[in-house]
Design an enzyme around this catalytic site. Sequence first.
Site, short mmCIF file in Angstrom:
data_model
loop_
_atom_site.label_atom_id
_atom_site.label_comp_id
_atom_site.label_asym_id
_atom_site.label_seq_id
_atom_site.Cartn_x
_atom_site.Cartn_y
_atom_site.Cartn_z
N GLY A 146 13.45 58.39 20.80
CA GLY A 146 12.80 57.99 22.06
C GLY A 146 13.63 58.22 23.30
N GLY A 147 14.67 59.07 23.21
CA GLY A 147 15.46 59.38 24.41
C GLY A 147 16.02 58.11 25.00
N ASP A 192 21.84 66.61 27.73
CA ASP A 192 22.28 65.21 27.80
C ASP A 192 23.57 65.03 28.60
OD1 ASP A 192 20.15 64.08 26.51
OD2 ASP A 192 21.12 63.87 24.57
N SER A 241 24.94 60.14 24.49
CA SER A 241 23.68 59.93 23.77
C SER A 241 23.19 58.50 23.97
CB SER A 241 23.94 60.17 22.28
OG SER A 241 22.80 59.86 21.52
N SER A 242 21.91 58.31 23.67
CA SER A 242 21.36 56.94 23.62
C SER A 242 21.08 56.50 22.19
CB SER A 242 20.04 56.88 24.40
OG SER A 242 20.24 57.24 25.73
N THR A 261 13.10 62.73 18.15
CA THR A 261 14.36 62.57 17.42
C THR A 261 13.92 61.90 16.13
OG1 THR A 261 15.73 62.39 19.37
CG2 THR A 261 16.53 61.20 17.47
N THR A 312 19.14 64.37 15.77
CA THR A 312 18.20 64.98 16.72
C THR A 312 18.58 66.41 17.06
OG1 THR A 312 17.15 64.61 18.88
CG2 THR A 312 19.50 64.20 18.78
N ARG A 325 27.80 64.24 16.38
CA ARG A 325 27.16 64.70 17.61
C ARG A 325 27.65 66.13 17.92
NH1 ARG A 325 22.95 63.64 21.12
NH2 ARG A 325 23.61 63.39 23.28
N ASN A 337 17.36 66.99 20.19
CA ASN A 337 16.97 66.55 21.53
C ASN A 337 15.46 66.65 21.72
OD1 ASN A 337 17.31 65.33 23.98
ND2 ASN A 337 17.88 67.18 25.07
O1 DON Z 1 21.01 61.73 22.16
C1 DON Z 1 20.10 61.36 22.89
O2 DON Z 1 20.12 60.29 23.46
C2 DON Z 1 18.88 62.23 23.05
N1 DON Z 1 19.23 63.61 22.87
C3 DON Z 1 17.85 61.78 22.09
C4 DON Z 1 16.57 62.55 22.24
C5 DON Z 1 15.40 61.85 21.68
O3 DON Z 1 15.47 60.76 21.19
C6 DON Z 1 14.13 62.56 21.77
N2 DON Z 1 13.09 61.72 21.31
N3 DON Z 1 12.35 61.09 20.96
#
Ligand code: DON
Length: 578
Positions: free
Chosen positions: A481-482, A431, A460-461, A389, A407, A112, A409
């Site tokens: 998917g954030g 984030d 992060s997720s 991502t 990702t 990360r 982001n």
């Molecule tokens: O690390 C994270 O949780 C976010 N930066 C992830 C971003 C993401 O998944 C964008 N999309 N689909």
Amino acid sequence: MTRYRLLRTLTITIALWSGSAANVVMAQSSAILEGERFHPVVGEHGMVATSHYLASQVAHDVLEKGGNAVDAAVTAGFALAVTQPRSGNIGGGGFMLISDEKSGKVIAIDYREKAPAAAYETMFQNEAGDAVPRLSRFTHNASGVPGTVAGLAMALDQFGTMTLAEALAPAIQLAEDGFIIPPRFAEGLAQSRDRLKQWASTRKVFYKPDGSLYRAGQRFRQPDLAATLKRIAAKGPREFYEGETARLIAKEMKAHGGIMTAEDLAAYHPSIREPVHGTYRGYDIYAMSPPSSGGAHIVQMLNILEGYDIHAMGFNSARTIHVMAEAMKRAYADRARYLGDTDFVDVPLAGITSKAYANELRAEIDPNRATPSSEIAAGHPLPYESNETTHFSIADDSGLAVSNTYTINFSYGSGIVVDGAGFLLNNEMDDFSAKPGAPNAYGLIGGEANKVEPAKRMLSSMTPTIVKKQGKNFLITGSPGGSRIITTTLQVVMNVIDHGMNIQSAVSAPRIHHQWLPDEIRIEDGISPDTMALLEAMGYEVSQQEAMGAAQSILIEDDGTFTGGADPRRSTSSAIGL
Ligand code: DON
């Protein structure tokens, strides 16, 4: 076989659901009627599933030539940086889970991004103390110190059999010789043109010299990126952090008032972490530990859901969606309060993932009524944004499995290409909590635990996940998917374990999401209006929006057959078996 029989039931059920909107899931629903799409890809010796067919192809070639799953994963990671620049990257970061059946170990590589040394808590606030989203999303300071090159190199060094130069070779060729542009690539650059064209360095890479768009079917070459990848191949991963590439990044930062320095780059190193471990109905669940919230909360939600007979309650029935949403709300409320980088803050991980805590939370759930999020905790949500991502899963017949999510982001990250180096910088600093209680782009609230601090990793997720069955690799999954990543991954696991779906059905089936705030169940097309009405009667607000996630996944059957499910929500997704 049960999994295949379930396919038929699902086919009929989804036929009955058919709604109106013509989104991807709808297209998939009609594909189910034709009967073929929901069969997984199969393989005897291994499987790759990525979001881009060119990356799947080069990873498959590595396995075919005798490389292992980690060799193939690193090759895919670099190939995606070329073929899918909206999320594949060397200017971002991510997490890789590696399961080695032989040793019984599952490890996580945390690559990360980190905040630069000059970062500070209020750097994304204005003088009035309000969060200013533009600063954490679309400026040079939006970028954390990238981890991808160091992370992929570490995986290869510790678990691979190939040299870094060998793993980079297909990516270099794709950047140098170019590739034929698929529609999705052209559409993405057209949609993001206003944002990307602001930066001369970005215009130069992604648009024609007269500023016009590349069209699908044309060849796309990236000479600067090819040169960067070649330098890394020749000099090793530290080139990115201490060589010419580092110099170009530092120069880019200096020219635009960014705080990231050559010293920040030189100080970057990935970390090996122990994944979060839990169990679900006898299966072992391994998923990403902090600085991702993914592992903590997928285990927490599964622990809560284990107390219900989900199979009997039925796939995406109102009763099942209700208990899933209640579990999700409680998990996301805890996420906002407790989660952050464990190198900086204490996270009550054991508590969050304990069965006893799940029992307490489950006891709060009324079987017939939604608990308003305001009764769980408070916050100020923002609407969702469309972002990108990428996740890929790879497994081989030596017992190695890799689950990787990385990702920059947003789609195209900050939108800023490092001039002369040919790659996009992430906007991962968004984030962090710009201010306690201020939501990030995904409407996620954070507090003290996730405030900006020098050299800290932003929460992060991302939830790369490996499920084992009696000591054997069983399910390899994860998603972009954030905020929706954790719930998307949860549903792939439940679809397989609770509903007995084959991997393609598990990946394709319509999904739901609740993240505590905003207080709504978000659904994809494909949930019946009757079910929605039942949920509304329980007190839920139900909001149908675009498709969620892209869970490129692998399931290994008891007889050792590899089955792959590419997610139809990304038109370039591809699973290839061998
Ligand atoms: O690390 C994270 O949780 C976010 N930066 C992830 C971003 C993401 O998944 C964008 N999309 N689909």
